[in-house]
Design an enzyme around this catalytic site. Sequence first.
Site: not given
Length: 312
Positions: A218, A251, A24, A220
């Site tokens: 989460h 994103c 995803r 990055h």
Amino acid sequence: MRAPQLEPAAGLPSRVTIYEVGARDGLQNEKTVVPTATKVEFIHRLVRAGLPVVETTSFVPPSWIPQLADASEVLAGLGPDGLGPGRPVLVPNEKGLDRALEAGVGAIAIFGSATETFARRNLNRSVAESVEMFTPVVARARGAGLWVRAYVSMCFGDPWEGDVPVDQVVDVALRLMDLGCDQLSLGDTIGVATTGQVHRLLEALDDKGIGPDRIGVHFHDTYGQALANTMAALADGVAVVDASTGGLGGCPYAKSATGNLATEDLVWALHGAGVETGVDLEALVATSVWMAQQLGRPSPSRVVTALADADA
Ligand code: HMG
Ligand code: MG
């Protein structure tokens, strides 16, 4: 294939649940649209490698994320591998929920923002309006027996607003968890966090009743801090970690968001420290090498690079 030398480290959980986001978060950020059959093969491989939670796709408008326009087809192609509580999909609104329910999913994730600018850019709404949009989604999902996760993005810094106050993150987190979500994922969307910030936010959330047992992290890896920040969170009792096989990710609506913490780098660190994950590192590296061939460029993961080179 080489494995890390086992030396248990104190102060870590005995087991960590890896929440895999490559299919995803990774594929939403690819410049080209990956064919549906490749996505399906990627997810089958991730499941076979022992990942307990695999986020499969997003039910968002194709105009917003063309890379994941084939969400229903991906789930149909996956069959039982795409269903159940361990296969969440992103859902922003009731239309997305309808599509997800029709596909038979067992888990969803809503995704809010700690900052107004990113809420506008990513959801076309203010923070308050996005909470309003999520309210019936969570209520209906819970009513249908689904597991529900709430992401909060820009927890540690925002490309437009700069530093993000801890209280602002806690406020949004509380509003989303009050809707009835099972888990909160703290998003460092642009990968700028450092370890002190991680401790401070976890402490502030704990003070308001959201303990580490309900939290996933989460990170990055834009600034190379993702693994350090993850280890800091684990020391504070977090036991769910988001990661992306091969380090894919980002994103498209956030400047400077690069790949997530690579799952292989996480597994190397955890297995070396004696933390169980249930994941087969060799199978994951083989998956990333295969995926890199499909995408036409090497994986940014250091562990994939080292192990694939050593194997060559
Ligand atoms: P909007 O344009 O305000 O939506 O977008 P709308 O309700 O006005 O609808 C516009 C059109 O889309 C309509 O069609 C709707 O029917 C249709 P039209 O009448 O024009 O033909 N539509 C849909 N179609 C399919 N599925 C749907 C859907 N909803 C409406 N679900 C919206 C508002 C929230 C939908 C949009 O802003 C959106 O989807 N944003 C999501 C963008 C996104 O996916 N970003 C990446 C994920 S977040 C992330 O990566 C961060 C994370 O990894 C954590 C971190 O790193 O921090 C999670
Ligand atoms: Mg992300």
